[in-house]
Design an enzyme around this catalytic site. Structure first.
Site, short mmCIF file in Angstrom:
data_model
loop_
_atom_site.label_atom_id
_atom_site.label_comp_id
_atom_site.label_asym_id
_atom_site.label_seq_id
_atom_site.Cartn_x
_atom_site.Cartn_y
_atom_site.Cartn_z
N ARG A 1 0.86 -1.15 -0.46
CA ARG A 1 0.32 -0.09 -0.06
C ARG A 1 1.05 1.02 0.12
O ARG A 1 1.92 1.56 0.71
CB ARG A 1 -0.81 0.07 1.21
CG ARG A 1 -2.01 -1.09 1.01
CD ARG A 1 -3.26 -1.37 2.22
NE ARG A 1 -3.99 -0.09 2.29
CZ ARG A 1 -5.11 0.03 3.12
NH1 ARG A 1 -5.25 -0.91 3.81
NH2 ARG A 1 -5.41 1.06 2.92
N ASP B 1 -15.38 2.64 2.96
CA ASP B 1 -15.28 1.89 3.26
C ASP B 1 -16.20 1.01 2.75
O ASP B 1 -16.46 0.04 2.85
CB ASP B 1 -15.13 1.49 5.28
CG ASP B 1 -13.92 1.96 5.24
OD1 ASP B 1 -12.33 1.56 3.87
OD2 ASP B 1 -12.35 2.50 6.65
N ARG C 1 -13.40 -6.95 4.03
CA ARG C 1 -14.83 -5.91 3.44
C ARG C 1 -15.64 -6.72 2.72
O ARG C 1 -16.85 -7.07 2.15
CB ARG C 1 -14.33 -4.49 3.77
CG ARG C 1 -14.39 -3.37 5.06
CD ARG C 1 -14.19 -2.79 4.74
NE ARG C 1 -13.97 -1.96 5.49
CZ ARG C 1 -14.07 -1.71 6.94
NH1 ARG C 1 -14.81 -2.21 7.55
NH2 ARG C 1 -13.29 -0.58 7.73
C1 S3P Z 1 -9.12 5.69 7.99
C2 S3P Z 1 -9.20 6.65 7.34
C3 S3P Z 1 -9.93 4.97 5.69
C4 S3P Z 1 -10.31 4.20 5.68
C5 S3P Z 1 -9.64 3.06 6.13
C6 S3P Z 1 -9.60 3.93 8.00
C7 S3P Z 1 -8.62 6.06 8.78
O1 S3P Z 1 -8.73 5.79 4.95
O2 S3P Z 1 -10.21 4.09 4.30
O3 S3P Z 1 -10.42 2.05 6.66
O4 S3P Z 1 -9.13 5.78 10.46
O5 S3P Z 1 -8.38 7.18 9.25
P1 S3P Z 1 -8.11 6.95 4.24
O6 S3P Z 1 -7.51 7.51 4.24
O7 S3P Z 1 -6.77 6.69 3.21
O8 S3P Z 1 -9.63 7.58 2.89
#
Ligand code: S3P
Length: 459
Positions: free
Chosen positions: A124, A323, A419
């Protein structure tokens, strides 16, 4: 691998409580560890990701005790400057939130740390976080791709940080939070401006822990060098991202009704409720007024079967339901007519490429699902802006689903993504015939008791 077989369709009925919200729980551990005094976290979700965060801070010297049966974690924080150099590399598991937020905290420490992780997280992208943190003065060394993107493992050496004003090219709560946490250690006022507001748990909880923080529209400012004081006894509301599977399931099954108790109703997370209502879902929300709801809004959600119709989900809504897009793809497959989910490219860089995994699975079940270049000009401009600062993000993609024909059982895959797995279990429960999912172990990343809770409401 533990494969899972489902015979659909069924009906569901009952009242359930969901595990505490993963995003909020991570942040309570972070702030509990770097503040003064005792933090008692109630309804703590003992899932793989949140346990990773707690282990990390134990290794950095915070005094943390777990009480899984009581769903409780107690943290005696070390204050802003009290963390210690770990005696070896820190393993952050599969948790992207742990890693990205941790980079913010470690940017302000006086020691060097090596961060290693499990396989899916090592794929990632990290440049979106390392870039602004380097601007603040952190020294960060990552594995680099030939295209210049950065990935774990990461070595980070903190320093005397300077505040910055950062215009974020993408709406990401993880990036925003990393910068705000680094801002706690920086001289002066750090400012972050988002293109669209992402989840605001960090801002709310920093306020609760007495940080000097201000939110003005899409801009958040934090003044550094101020000691945090624990909010004391806190409660993690039920996870709306986990609730989403039950909201969709109760809606698309016939003769079904469920009540989800004590669920997070934070407006920056509740996009799934708004979209489902727009599609015709029968959802009623009752807000709580307890003292725990003063930092993070929460309440009960009642949902009954209903007929859905297609909708357009605008790019500006995506951060509030990022999500929940996989389960919304399932909902759209059961809705009459066409649905368009705009500017969803961020799904390509989640635990898996969720556009690919959900398209492949839903097509096997007979869904009509296409991925197109985004028709939203704004989304395209946004993609170009992201590219120009070196963060490879393709939000300029739309998903178009022509629904209303129902789904049929098939052999589908989780791709190791929690998910995707839970979304496909919901799809299987509403489909005609038998669905088999190859691997459901990954569900423990966010919701270890998902199958148990599900079985308790199937009639
Ligand atoms: C999250 C932010 C989101 C989300 C992740 C949790 C967080 O990601 O998809 O599951 O807890 O701040 P991004 O900040 O990359 O959008």
């Amino acid at each position: 691998m533990s494969s899972f077989k489902i015979q659909g369709p069924c009906r569901i009925k009952g009242r359930i409580s969901l595990p505490g919200d993963k995003s909020i729980a991570h942040r309570f551990v972070f702030l509990g560890s770097i503040s003064r005094n005792l933090t008692v976290i109630k309804n703590f979700p003992f899932n793989d990701d949140c346990i990773s965060t707690a282990k990390v801070f134990k290794k950095l010297g915070a005094q943390i005790s777990y009480f899984p049966r009581e769903k409780l974690v107690k943290i005696l924080g070390k204050g802003l400057r009290g963390l210690k150099k770990p005696d070896s590399a820190i393993f952050v598991g599969e948790s992207g939130t742990t890693l990205r937020l941790l980079l913010g905290v470690l940017s302000g420490q006086s020691f060097k740390t090596r961060l290693i992780c499990a396989k899916s997280l090592s794929r990632r992208p990290m440049l979106r976080v390392t870039r602004p943190l380097r601007e603040m003065g952190a020294r960060i060394f990552c594995r680099k791709s030939p295209q210049g993107e950065e990935y774990p493992p990461i070595t980070i050496a903190g320093s005397n940080l300077k505040s910055i004003k950062y215009k974020m090219p993408i709406a990401s709560a993880q990036v925003k939070s990393a910068i705000l946490l680094a801002g706690l250690y920086a001289q002066g006022v750090t400012r972050v401006i988002e293109p669209v507001r992402s989840r605001d748990h960090t801002e709310r909880l920093l306020k609760a822990f007495r940080a000097d923080i201000k939110v003005l529209g899409r801009q958040v400012s934090i003044r550094g060098k101020k000691e945090l004081i624990s909010a004391g006894s806190v409660y993690v509301p039920g996870d709306i991202s986990s609730a989403a599977f039950f909201l969709v399931l109760a809606t698309i099954l016939i003769n079904s009704k469920i009540v989800l108790k004590n669920c997070s109703l934070n407006p920056t997370r509740a996009g799934v409720i708004e979209v489902l209502k727009r599609m015709g879902a029968d959802i009623k929300v009752t807000r709580h007024r307890s003292r725990f709801a003063r930092f993070e809004p929460m309440g009960d959600i009642e949902v009954r079967s209903s007929r859905l119709k297609g909708t357009i989900v605008k790019r500006s809504e995506i951060p509030s339901l990022i999500d929940e897009l996989p389960i919304l793809m399932v909902a759209a497959s059961f809705a009459q007519g066409k649905s368009r989910l705009e500017g969803v490219g961020e799904l390509r860089v989640k635990e898996t490429d969720r556009i690919k995994s959900m398209q492949e699975n839903l097509r096997k079940m007979g869904a009509d699902i296409q991925v197109t270049r985004s028709q939203s000009h704004y989304a395209q401009a946004y993609t170009d802006a992201s590219d120009s600062v070196g963060c490879k993000v393709t939000s300029g993609e739309d998903i178009v689903i022509q629904g209303g024909f129902g789904l049929k059982g098939a052999k589908v895959k989780s791709f190791g993504d929690h998910r995707t797995a839970m979304s496909m279990i919901v799809a299987g429960l509403a489909a005609r015939g038998i669905t088999t999912i190859d691997d459901t172990i990954c569900i423990s990343k966010s919701f270890p008791d998902f199958l148990k809770v599900l079985k308790s409401i199937i009639k």
